[in-house]
Design an enzyme around this catalytic site. Structure first.
Site, mmCIF file in Angstrom:
data_model
loop_
_atom_site.group_PDB
_atom_site.id
_atom_site.type_symbol
_atom_site.label_atom_id
_atom_site.label_comp_id
_atom_site.label_asym_id
_atom_site.label_seq_id
_atom_site.Cartn_x
_atom_site.Cartn_y
_atom_site.Cartn_z
ATOM 1 N N ASP A 1 0.976 -1.279 -0.211
ATOM 2 C CA ASP A 1 -0.361 -0.085 -0.113
ATOM 3 C C ASP A 1 0.731 1.206 0.079
ATOM 4 O OD1 ASP A 1 -1.985 -1.593 0.024
ATOM 5 O OD2 ASP A 1 -2.935 -0.828 1.739
ATOM 6 N N ASP B 1 -6.670 7.356 12.505
ATOM 7 C CA ASP B 1 -5.194 7.647 12.336
ATOM 8 C C ASP B 1 -4.787 8.860 11.548
ATOM 9 O OD1 ASP B 1 -4.100 5.530 14.058
ATOM 10 O OD2 ASP B 1 -4.669 4.077 12.695
ATOM 11 N N SER C 1 -7.184 -6.400 8.779
ATOM 12 C CA SER C 1 -6.262 -5.230 8.797
ATOM 13 C C SER C 1 -5.581 -5.207 10.103
ATOM 14 C CB SER C 1 -6.769 -3.733 8.370
ATOM 15 O OG SER C 1 -6.161 -2.907 8.953
ATOM 16 N N ARG D 1 1.058 7.194 16.778
ATOM 17 C CA ARG D 1 1.036 8.236 15.512
ATOM 18 C C ARG D 1 1.875 9.441 15.778
ATOM 19 N NH1 ARG D 1 0.708 3.999 12.885
ATOM 20 N NH2 ARG D 1 -1.364 3.062 12.304
#
Lengths: 408, 408, 408, 408
Positions: free
Chosen positions: C16, C127, C181, C98
Site C-alpha cells: 500500500d 489515524d 487489517s 502516531r
C-alpha cells in the site's frame, strides 16, 4: 494529646488573642511565642509587640513580620492564575491567607523549639480547618491548640471576666460586642455574624469598610491598564510594581469606584451555610483583567480544561487543602497553561462595575485574518466546515436513525 | 447529496435571507417554504410575509410564528437552571435559540413534505454548526443547504448584483454595508464583525442597542424581587407572569439600568477566536437571582456537582449539541437538583450592576441556629470539629511523615 | 492547497505505501523522501530500503530509524503514568504511536527541505486525524497528503492495476485481500475489519498474533516482579533495563501466558463505532503493576484527582491531541503526582490473567499502625470518627429536616 | 446526646453483635429491637432469632427479613448502570449494602417507636460512616450508637470476659481470634485484617471463600449469555430471572471459574490505607457484560460523560453518601443514559478471566455500512474527514504560528 510545652500563637494584639495568650499560660503553664503578621489588614503591628511584652512574652519570643509580598506572590497570584471562585462568586480572600500563617507558625515552632501552635478560630468555622490542615501537612507531629473548642469561656461575659481577672486591658469599645465579625488582609475584608445572620435582611451600610458605596463613587468612569506576564500582573498603567504593590494599588482604584462587593450565602466545609459580606476591590479588578488577557492568549483547549477543574481547585482552597498533593497537581496544570498569558488589558471602573474594554498582546492567538467578515485571503476555507459538521453530526444521525427504527 | 426538491428556509425577511430564498429557487429550481419566527428579536414579522409573497412563495408555504414562550420555557429556563456561562462569562444568548429554530424547520419540513432545510449562517461561525447538528439529530435524512458555504456571492457587490438582477428590493440603508453584524432574540443582542474586529479597540458607543450606557442610567438604584419555583422564575415583585413575560420585564429593568453588557473574545467551535459585544440585560439579572436563591435552598453537595459540570454543559450548548444524549443526561442531573430551588430574591440594579441583597424561602437550608455567633442551644457541638479535622488531616500527616522519613 | 514539491512519506515498504509512493511521484511529480521506523512492529526494515531504492528514491532521501526507546520513554511511559484507558478498556496502543511518527516526518521535512508529509491512513479512521493534528501542531505550514482521501484507487482491483502498471512488485500473498487489517508496534497489535466487522460474531482464533490462547498457556502460574521509579518501570525481577527492553520483556511474559487480549467495540473520533481485537500483553501487565505500586505510594487525594481526569486524558490521546496544550497541562498534573511512585510489585500471570499479589516500597504511605485490628498504640483515636461523621452528616440532616418540615 | 430509650440493632446473631446487644441493655438500660437481614451472606437467619430470644428480646422486637431482591434491584443494579469502580478496581460490594441496612433500621425505629439505631462497625473503618450518614439522611433526629467507639471492651480478652459475665454463649471456634475479618453479601465477600495486614505478603489460599482458585477451575472455558434491558440484566442464557436470581446464578458461574478475585490496597474515607481481598464473581461478570452491551448501544457522548463522572459516583458510594442529593443527581444522569442499553452479550469464563466475545442488540448503534473496509454505498464521504481535521487543527496551527512568531 499530651500537654504542650511551648506554643507559637497567631497573635493579633487584640482582646481575643490576648485572652488566648493568657489562657495558654495559665491552662498549660507553657511558654508562649507570639507571631503577628502584616498581611495587609491595615493595622499597626507595634501595639501588638507592646501588648505581648506586657503579657509577659520574652522579646526573643515575639515575631512581627511583614509578609505581604510573600502572600501575594506565592498565594494570591497562583490562585488568580486559576480564576478561582468558590461557589461561582467568592474570591477566597480569607481562605488563601490561612495556609501562609500556618506555614510561619510551624517554621517559628521549629526555630524556637516549640511543640505546638495555636490560633483564635472558633469551632464552627472554616478557619480552624484551614489553620490545622496546613499545620499538620507541614509538620505531622505538631500539636495544635484551638482554645475556642476547649475552654469554657463561651460567653462574652466569661471572656471579659477572664480578661479582668488576668489584667488584660480592655479597650472601651470592646466592652460591648461588635455588631459583626471582621477578617481582613490585602486581598479582602469579610464581615459576618450578628447583624448579618439573617440572609433575608439587607446588610447595613456601615458594614462596608474598604469600598465606597457605588452611589458615592465618582460620576466619571476611570480607565486602568494592567499588564500581565505569564499569568501574573506586573504593571499598572505601564508602571512596573511588586505583587503586593499591584494589589494595593488595585484595592485603591477598586475601592474608590465601589468595585468588589459581594453579599453571599455560602456552604462551609463544616456543613452549615453562612452569610458573609465580602469586599475584594483589587481582586475583583484583577480577576476581570486576567480573564481579559486569557481571552486572547489562551487556547480554547487549555481554557476549557482550566474552567472544568476550577471549581474543584477553589473548593480545595476553601476547605483548607492548600498543602495537599491534589492542589499542587492542579497548580502544575494551571501554571503550565500560563506560559503565554502575557499582555495588557484596559478596564473601565464605574460605580461598582469593572469591565474589560480592550486587550492586546504579542502572544495573542486572535487572528483577524481568520475571523474577518471581509473577503479573506485564504486563511480559512469555509468548505471545511461542511466536513466538520458532517462528522460531528454522524453519531447524532445514527442515534436518530436508531430511534426511528425502533419506533417505526 | 442529491438536489433538494423542497426547502424550508429560516427567513427573516431581510436582504440576505431574501437573496438566499431567490438563490435556492434559481440554483435548485426547488420549492421554498419560509419560516419566520418571533423569538423576541424586536422586529415586525408581517413585512416578512409580504416580502415572501412578493418573492413568489405560496401563502400555504409561509410560516410565521410567535415562539417566544416555548423559547423561554423549554430552552432559556432549563439552561439557566444550570447557571450556564461559556468561558466564564457568556450567557449563550445566540446558542440557545438555534436548536429551537432547527426544530421548527424540521417539523415544518415533515408537515410540508420538504426534504431540505436552509439557513443564512456563514461558513466561519458557530451558528451553521448549531443549526445543522440540531437538524440532523431530529431527522437524520434531512438535507441542509448552507448557501454561504456553496455559492460564489462572496462579496457585498456580488450580493447586491444578484439582488438587483432578481428584483429583490434593497432598502437604502442596506446599500452600504452595516458597520457590524447583529443577532437578537428575547435573551440577548449580540454584535460582531467589522468595527469590532480589533479586540484592542474599544467598542463604539453606537454598538449598544438594548441597554443604556451605565453613565446614562438612573442615579437612583432600583430594587426588584424575583420569585422562583423549582429553579424557574415565576414572578416579579410578587406578580406571577409567563416565562416570556418574565424575561421581557427583566430586559426592560436591566436595560434601563445598563445591566448585562459584555465585551468578550471567545473561542468558536470552528477553531478561531472572535470578539463579540453582548447585551443580556434580563438574563444577567436572572442569573444573579438564580444563584441567590440557590445559595439558601441548594445543598453544597448538589451545588458543587452542578458547578463542576457546568462548563461542559455550557460548551455543549455553545457547540450546538442541545439535542444530544449527553446534554439531556446533564439536564436530568440539573433538573433533579432544582426540586427545592423555590423562594424569593431581592436584587439591586444600579448603573450597570445587579446584586443580590436579600433572599428567603420556605425551602431554605440556612440554619441560624447552627451558624450563630451567639451561644447556641446545642444544635452544633464544636468538639465535633476536632475529630473532623483529625481525620481530614490523617492522610496529610502520613504524607508529611513519609517525606520526612525519606529525607532524614 | 498548492501542489507539494517534496514529500516525506511514512513508508512501511509494504504494497500500500509503495503504491502511495508511486502515486505521489506520478500525481504531483514531486520528490519523495521515505521514513521507515522500527517501533517494535516486528518487521525487518532493510527490505523497505531496497524497495525504496527500486522505486527511485535517492539514498539520501531514505530514512530508516529505530525509535523504540524514544517511543516507550517519551510516549508510552508518560501515558501509563496516567493509567490511561479509552472507554474503560483500550490501552491506546495505536493512538500513542502516531504522534511520534508525525514528529519525525515533520523533522525530516525540515532537514530535507520538504514542504509536505504523507501517510497511508484511510479517510474513515482515527489515524488520519492523529497523523495530521500532530503534524499541524508541530509545523502549521506543513502540507499533509492523505492519498486515500484523494485518489480514485478505491477498490482492490484498481490498486493492483495501478501497482502493475507502475511495476511495483506484488507479493503472492497480497494478490488476495487480507481477511483483516493489522497495526503493530511495541505496545500492541490491533486487528480490525473484514472478518471482524460483525460484533456479534466471535473473532476467529487465527486473528491473534502476539499472545497464545489462554487455553494453550502454561498450566503453572509465573510470578514477576516489576520495580518502578517515579511512576516508570525500571527493572524486572530485579534486573534494570531500558524502557524498550522492559516493554519487550513484558510482552514476552504476557504473551506466553495469554495476557492482554481485548475484543472491543469502540467509538471512533470520526463518529462511528468500530470493532477491534487488541493484544497488549506487556502493557496489560504494566498497567496492573502501576496500579499496584500506586496503591501504596499515592495519596488518595492525588489518586482520585488522577482518576477523575483520566478519561479525558485518554480521549485526547485517542483523538490525536497529543501535541495540544490541554494534554501537556494534564501531563504536568500527572507527572507531579508520580514523584513518590517508587517501589516493587509482584504479579501472578496465569492463563490470560495478571494480578497483583504483593507490593512494597520505601515510599509507602500504608501504615499498619493505623489500620491494625490489634490494639494500637495511639496512632489513631477512634473517637475522632464521631466528630468526622457528625460534620459530614450535618448537611444531610439539614436536608432531611427541611424535607420533613415541608411535608409535615 | 441524651441516653437512648429504645434501640434498633443491626444484629447478625454472632458473638460480637450479641455482646453489643447485651451492652446496650446494661449500659443504657434500654429496650433493644434486633434486625437481622438476609442480604445473601450465606448464613442461616433462624439461629439469630433463637439467640435474640435467649438474650431477652421480645418476639415482637425481633425483625428477620430477606431483602435480597431489594438489595439487587434498588442498590446493586443502579450502581452497575454506572460501571462503578472505586480506585479503578473495587466493585463496592460492602459499600452498597450499608445504606439498605440503615434504611431498614430507621424504618423499624419508626415502626417500633425507637429513638436510636446501633451497629457493630468499628471506629477505624468506612462502615460506621456509611451506616450513620445513611441513618441521619433518612431521619435527622435519630440517635446512632456505635459501641466500638464508646466502650472499653477494646481487647479480645475484655470482650470474652464481658460475654462470659453476661452468659452469652461463645462458640468454641470463637474463643481464639479469627485470622482475618469477613463481610459477605450477595455481591461479594471481603476479607481484611490480621494475616492480610502486610500488603507485601501474598494472601494465604485459605482466605478465599467464594471462588475456586483459578488453577482449580475447569480446564474448559464456559460461555454465558446475559441479556439486558435498559441497563439491567434480565436473563441468563435466555432464561428470564429476578435481579437476585441473576446475581446468584452469576456468582455460581463466576465462582466456579475463579472469576472476580481482587487483592487491593485502598484509601479509606477516614484517611488511612487498608488492604482487602475481595471476591465478587457475579459482579465481575456483570460489569464486563454491561460494558459489552453499552459498547454497541450507548452513544460516545453519553458514554464519555458517564466515564468522566464515574470515579466521583463510586467515591460517593464508597464514602457512604448513597442518600445524598449529588448521588441522586448522578443517578438521574446515569439512568437517563440507559434507555437503550438493551441487548445480549456473550462472555467466556475461563480460569479467572471473563471476556466479552460477542454482543448484539436491536438497539445497536453499530453500523457496518459506515465502518466497512469494503467499498461502501455512500454512507460516509471520506472527503468530509478533510474539513473535520482542518477545523480541529485550526487552533493547533494558530498556537504553532504564535510560538514560531515569538521565537523567530
Amino acid at each position: 494529646m499530651s500537654a504542650p510545652k511551648k506554643v507559637v500563637l497567631a497573635y493579633s494584639g487584640g482582646l481575643d488573642t490576648s485572652i488566648i495568650l493568657k489562657w495558654l499560660q495559665t491552662e498549660y503553664g507553657c511558654e508562649v511565642v507570639t507571631f503577628t503578621a502584616d498581611l495587609g489588614q491595615g493595622e499597626e503591628l507595634e501595639p501588638a509587640r507592646e501588648k505581648a511584652v506586657m503579657l509577659g512574652i520574652k522579646p526573643e519570643n515575639i515575631y512581627i513580620e511583614d509578609i505581604r509580598e510573600e502572600f501575594v506572590r506565592d498565594f494570591v497570584f497562583p490562585m488568580f492564575r486559576a480564576n478561582a471562585l468558590y461557589e461561582g462568586l467568592y474570591l477566597l480572600g480569607t481562605s488563601i491567607a490561612r495556609p501562609l500563617i500556618s506555614k510561619r507558625l510551624v517554621e517559628i515552632a521549629a526555630e524556637t523549639g516549640a511543640d505546638a501552635v495555636s490560633h483564635g478560630a472558633t469551632g464552627k468555622g472554616n478557619d480552624q480547618v484551614r489553620f490545622e490542615l496546613a499545620a499538620y501537612a507541614l509538620n505531622p507531629d505538631i500539636k495544635v491548640i484551638a482554645p475556642w473548642r476547649e475552654w469554657d469561656l463561651s460567653s462574652r461575659t466569661k471572656l471579659l471576666d477572664f480578661a479582668e481577672k488576668n489584667q488584660i486591658p480592655i479597650a472601651k469599645d470592646k466592652r460591648g460586642e461588635a455588631p459583626f465579625s471582621v477578617d481582613a488582609n490585602l486581598l479582602h475584608t469579610s464581615s459576618e455574624g450578628k447583624v448579618l445572620e439573617d440572609p433575608a435582611q439587607e446588610a447595613p451600610d456601615y458594614v462596608y469598610q474598604r469600598t465606597v458605596h457605588p452611589e458615592d463613587a465618582p460620576d466619571t468612569p476611570e480607565m486602568v491598564e494592567i499588564t500581565f506576564e505569564k499569568g501574573d500582573a506586573v504593571a499598572i498603567n505601564g508602571e512596573a510594581m511588586s505583587p503586593a504593590a499591584i494589589l494595593t494599588k488595585l484595592n485603591e482604584l477598586g475601592g474608590k469606584h465601589g468595585v468588589g462587593r459581594l453579599d453571599l450565602v455560602e456552604n462551609r466545609f463544616v456543613g452549615m451555610k453562612s452569610r458573609g459580606i465580602y469586599e475584594t476591590p483589587g481582586g475583583t479588578v484583577l480577576l476581570e483583567a486576567h480573564r481579559g488577557i486569557e481571552q486572547i492568549t489562551l487556547d480554547s483547549g487549555a481554557g476549557h480544561l482550566k474552567d472544568s477543574i476550577m471549581p474543584r481547585y477553589a473548593e480545595l482552597i476553601y476547605n483548607g487543602f492548600w498543602y495537599s498533593p491534589e492542589r499542587e497537581m492542579m497548580q502544575a496544570l494551571i501554571d503550565k497553561s500560563q506560559e503565554h498569558v502575557t499582555g495588557t488589558v484596559r478596564l473601565k471602573l464605574y460605580k461598582g462595575s469593572v469591565n474589560t474594554v480592550a486587550r492586546w498582546s504579542d502572544h495573542s492567538l486572535y487572528s483577524e485574518a481568520h475571523v474577518t467578515f471581509e473577503e479573506d485571503a485564504g486563511a480559512y476555507d469555509q468548505k471545511d466546515a461542511q466536513g466538520f459538521i458532517q462528522l460531528n453530526a454522524l453519531r447524532l444521525k445514527l442515534l436518530a436513525a436508531r430511534n426511528r427504527r425502533l419506533k417505526g
